[in-house]
Design a protein around this motif. Structure first.
Motif, mmCIF file in Angstrom:
data_model
loop_
_atom_site.group_PDB
_atom_site.id
_atom_site.type_symbol
_atom_site.label_atom_id
_atom_site.label_comp_id
_atom_site.label_asym_id
_atom_site.label_seq_id
_atom_site.Cartn_x
_atom_site.Cartn_y
_atom_site.Cartn_z
ATOM 1 N N VAL A 1 10.338 -20.517 -2.854
ATOM 2 C CA VAL A 1 9.365 -20.139 -1.788
ATOM 3 C C VAL A 1 8.170 -20.980 -1.555
ATOM 4 O O VAL A 1 7.959 -21.515 -0.503
ATOM 5 C CB VAL A 1 8.866 -18.738 -2.183
ATOM 6 N N ILE A 2 7.739 -21.496 -2.742
ATOM 7 C CA ILE A 2 6.575 -22.648 -2.648
ATOM 8 C C ILE A 2 7.136 -23.820 -1.992
ATOM 9 O O ILE A 2 6.226 -24.458 -1.203
ATOM 10 C CB ILE A 2 6.170 -22.937 -4.231
ATOM 11 N N GLY A 3 8.170 -24.319 -2.453
ATOM 12 C CA GLY A 3 8.937 -25.311 -1.887
ATOM 13 C C GLY A 3 9.277 -25.458 -0.344
ATOM 14 O O GLY A 3 8.867 -26.398 0.481
ATOM 15 N N ILE A 4 9.610 -24.121 0.100
ATOM 16 C CA ILE A 4 9.888 -23.978 1.493
ATOM 17 C C ILE A 4 8.494 -23.973 2.251
ATOM 18 O O ILE A 4 8.450 -24.926 3.394
ATOM 19 C CB ILE A 4 10.539 -22.797 1.801
ATOM 20 N N VAL A 5 7.457 -23.078 1.665
ATOM 21 C CA VAL A 5 6.258 -23.287 2.466
ATOM 22 C C VAL A 5 5.555 -24.625 2.465
ATOM 23 O O VAL A 5 5.128 -25.150 3.509
ATOM 24 C CB VAL A 5 5.178 -22.144 1.765
ATOM 25 N N LEU A 6 5.688 -25.317 1.382
ATOM 26 C CA LEU A 6 5.025 -26.818 1.441
ATOM 27 C C LEU A 6 6.009 -27.729 2.443
ATOM 28 O O LEU A 6 5.073 -28.389 3.072
ATOM 29 C CB LEU A 6 5.046 -27.377 0.011
ATOM 30 N N ILE B 1 4.681 -26.863 5.697
ATOM 31 C CA ILE B 1 3.321 -27.241 6.073
ATOM 32 C C ILE B 1 2.914 -28.660 6.147
ATOM 33 O O ILE B 1 2.432 -29.101 7.123
ATOM 34 C CB ILE B 1 2.346 -26.744 4.654
ATOM 35 N N PHE B 2 3.797 -29.266 5.500
ATOM 36 C CA PHE B 2 3.929 -30.948 5.711
ATOM 37 C C PHE B 2 4.387 -31.099 6.852
ATOM 38 O O PHE B 2 4.116 -32.408 7.626
ATOM 39 C CB PHE B 2 4.764 -31.792 4.448
ATOM 40 N N TRP B 3 5.484 -30.652 7.436
ATOM 41 C CA TRP B 3 6.155 -31.025 8.633
ATOM 42 C C TRP B 3 5.156 -30.422 9.750
ATOM 43 O O TRP B 3 5.020 -31.360 10.828
ATOM 44 C CB TRP B 3 7.462 -30.082 8.875
ATOM 45 N N GLY B 4 4.406 -29.617 9.535
ATOM 46 C CA GLY B 4 3.284 -29.021 10.744
ATOM 47 C C GLY B 4 2.355 -30.228 10.767
ATOM 48 O O GLY B 4 1.779 -30.514 11.555
ATOM 49 N N LEU B 5 1.706 -30.557 9.580
ATOM 50 C CA LEU B 5 0.818 -31.538 9.414
ATOM 51 C C LEU B 5 1.328 -33.076 10.157
ATOM 52 O O LEU B 5 0.671 -33.566 10.869
ATOM 53 C CB LEU B 5 0.302 -31.891 7.939
ATOM 54 N N ALA B 6 2.548 -33.249 9.839
ATOM 55 C CA ALA B 6 3.026 -34.494 10.375
ATOM 56 C C ALA B 6 3.323 -34.497 11.899
ATOM 57 O O ALA B 6 2.901 -35.441 12.622
ATOM 58 C CB ALA B 6 4.532 -34.684 9.948
ATOM 59 N N ASN C 1 11.423 -35.431 2.540
ATOM 60 C CA ASN C 1 11.615 -35.648 3.761
ATOM 61 C C ASN C 1 10.227 -35.446 4.626
ATOM 62 O O ASN C 1 9.490 -36.359 5.143
ATOM 63 C CB ASN C 1 12.422 -34.997 4.612
ATOM 64 N N ALA C 2 9.661 -34.255 4.541
ATOM 65 C CA ALA C 2 8.524 -33.887 5.092
ATOM 66 C C ALA C 2 7.150 -34.708 4.667
ATOM 67 O O ALA C 2 6.150 -35.197 5.512
ATOM 68 C CB ALA C 2 8.044 -32.378 5.054
ATOM 69 N N LEU C 3 7.164 -34.965 3.436
ATOM 70 C CA LEU C 3 5.934 -35.605 2.625
ATOM 71 C C LEU C 3 5.904 -37.132 2.980
ATOM 72 O O LEU C 3 4.881 -37.582 3.454
ATOM 73 C CB LEU C 3 5.994 -35.600 1.279
ATOM 74 N N PHE C 4 7.034 -37.769 3.158
ATOM 75 C CA PHE C 4 7.219 -39.077 3.655
ATOM 76 C C PHE C 4 7.065 -39.291 4.832
ATOM 77 O O PHE C 4 6.520 -40.425 5.287
ATOM 78 C CB PHE C 4 8.404 -39.765 2.728
ATOM 79 N N LEU C 5 7.650 -38.319 5.627
ATOM 80 C CA LEU C 5 7.330 -38.577 7.157
ATOM 81 C C LEU C 5 6.018 -38.757 7.661
ATOM 82 O O LEU C 5 5.471 -39.017 8.517
ATOM 83 C CB LEU C 5 8.275 -37.335 7.844
ATOM 84 N N LEU C 6 5.279 -37.461 6.769
ATOM 85 C CA LEU C 6 3.788 -37.467 7.002
ATOM 86 C C LEU C 6 3.187 -38.796 6.693
ATOM 87 O O LEU C 6 2.336 -39.346 7.435
ATOM 88 C CB LEU C 6 3.400 -36.369 6.178
ATOM 89 N N GLY C 7 3.546 -39.304 5.777
ATOM 90 C CA GLY C 7 3.035 -40.620 5.310
ATOM 91 C C GLY C 7 3.274 -41.760 6.015
ATOM 92 O O GLY C 7 2.317 -42.713 6.159
#
Length: 272
Positions: free
Chosen positions: A250-255, A258-263, A184-190
């Protein structure tokens, strides 16, 4: 207009957005329901046909449920997320979207509400209702109880027609709960970052990144293990599967964060 977060304004924006996206969401749920019914209907039809010519107990009748639920669910969340801010890529629609009297934070939280909370809740509910209807119908027509022998010679009764929510879950499944949120975070950013073809460009970017990361990881591991001797009873933190999965979680949650923040930052900077 004040850019300070206002809860009442957020609620008003959520109601307003439903006017814009509600019809699309309902249409997508109808399509999903059709896909679910098609899978269940085809397998049930095949079962009844085989039942006429043999002693089919329906042992593997619902073996498709788990892969269908996971794969279609992840695809659904990417489509919804990748199209939410697609209007920002069209100048005339972008002007209208940016002029909505709400802060960027309220707009971003509204997007999370619709693409995560509403989408996942509706998907789970729809799948469980279709599963409930078909399994209940089959259970009313007969029984699919099989008896198997355990190691001690005792008999175990196995019900092949249990409801999906009653299925025994893998002990490793909770480590992957982050996956729909990360997508969700990745595609929302896209959908915010790209001007057009947001979904396709985001998907290609994700595939290329995963390929590069996978090849790099494999190459590094090869360099580390060349000319070394493996020990059958190796111990260590990274030899414990649970530890590796915890790191992955943990890596998945952090990423995701990060992607939500970038979005959100990209949305704040968005201009026509």
């Amino acid at each position: 207009m004040s850019n300070v977060f206002n809860f009442n304004r957020l609620c008003a924006l959520i109601r307003r957005q439903w006017v814009s996206v509600g019809r699309i969401y309902l249409m997508s749920l109808v399509i999903l329901a059709g896909i679910f019914i098609a899978f269940y209907g085809f397998n049930c039809y095949k079962y009844f046909v085989e039942l006429k010519v043999g002693n089919n107990i329906g042992e593997n009748l619902f073996s498709f449920r788990t892969p269908l639920f996971c794969i279609l669910g992840l695809f659904f969340i990417t489509v919804i997320s990748g199209s939410y801010f697609s209007n920002l890529g069209q100048k005339t629609k972008a002007i209208f979207e940016l002029m909505i009297p709400a802060s960027r934070l309220e707009k971003f939280l509204t997007s999370i509400f619709y693409t995560v909370i509403v989408s996942l809740s509706a998907y789970f509910l729809l799948f469980f209702l279709v599963d409930l209807a078909f399994v209940s119908h089959l259970r009313s027509t007969g029984s699919s109880i099989t008896t198997i022998m355990d190691d001690s010679g005792g008999k175990l009764m196995n019900d092949n027609w249990i409801y999906f929510f009653q299925l025994e879950k893998s002990e490793f499944l909770p480590y992957f709960y982050f996956l729909p949120f990360l997508l969700n975070a990745l595609f929302l950013l896209g959908s915010i970052a790209y001007q057009n073809y947001q979904y396709i460009k985001t998907a290609i970017t994700m595939i290329v990144y995963i390929a590069i990361w996978g090849l790099t990881f494999a190459y590094v591991m090869k360099l580390r293990t060349d000319n070394t001797i493996g020990l059958g009873n190796s111990t260590g933190y990274f030899h414990d599967k649970n530890n590796v999965l915890e790191i992955l979680l943990v890596i998945g949650i952090v990423l995701t964060l990060i992607f939500w923040g970038l979005a959100f930052l990209r949305l704040k900077e968005k201009e026509v």
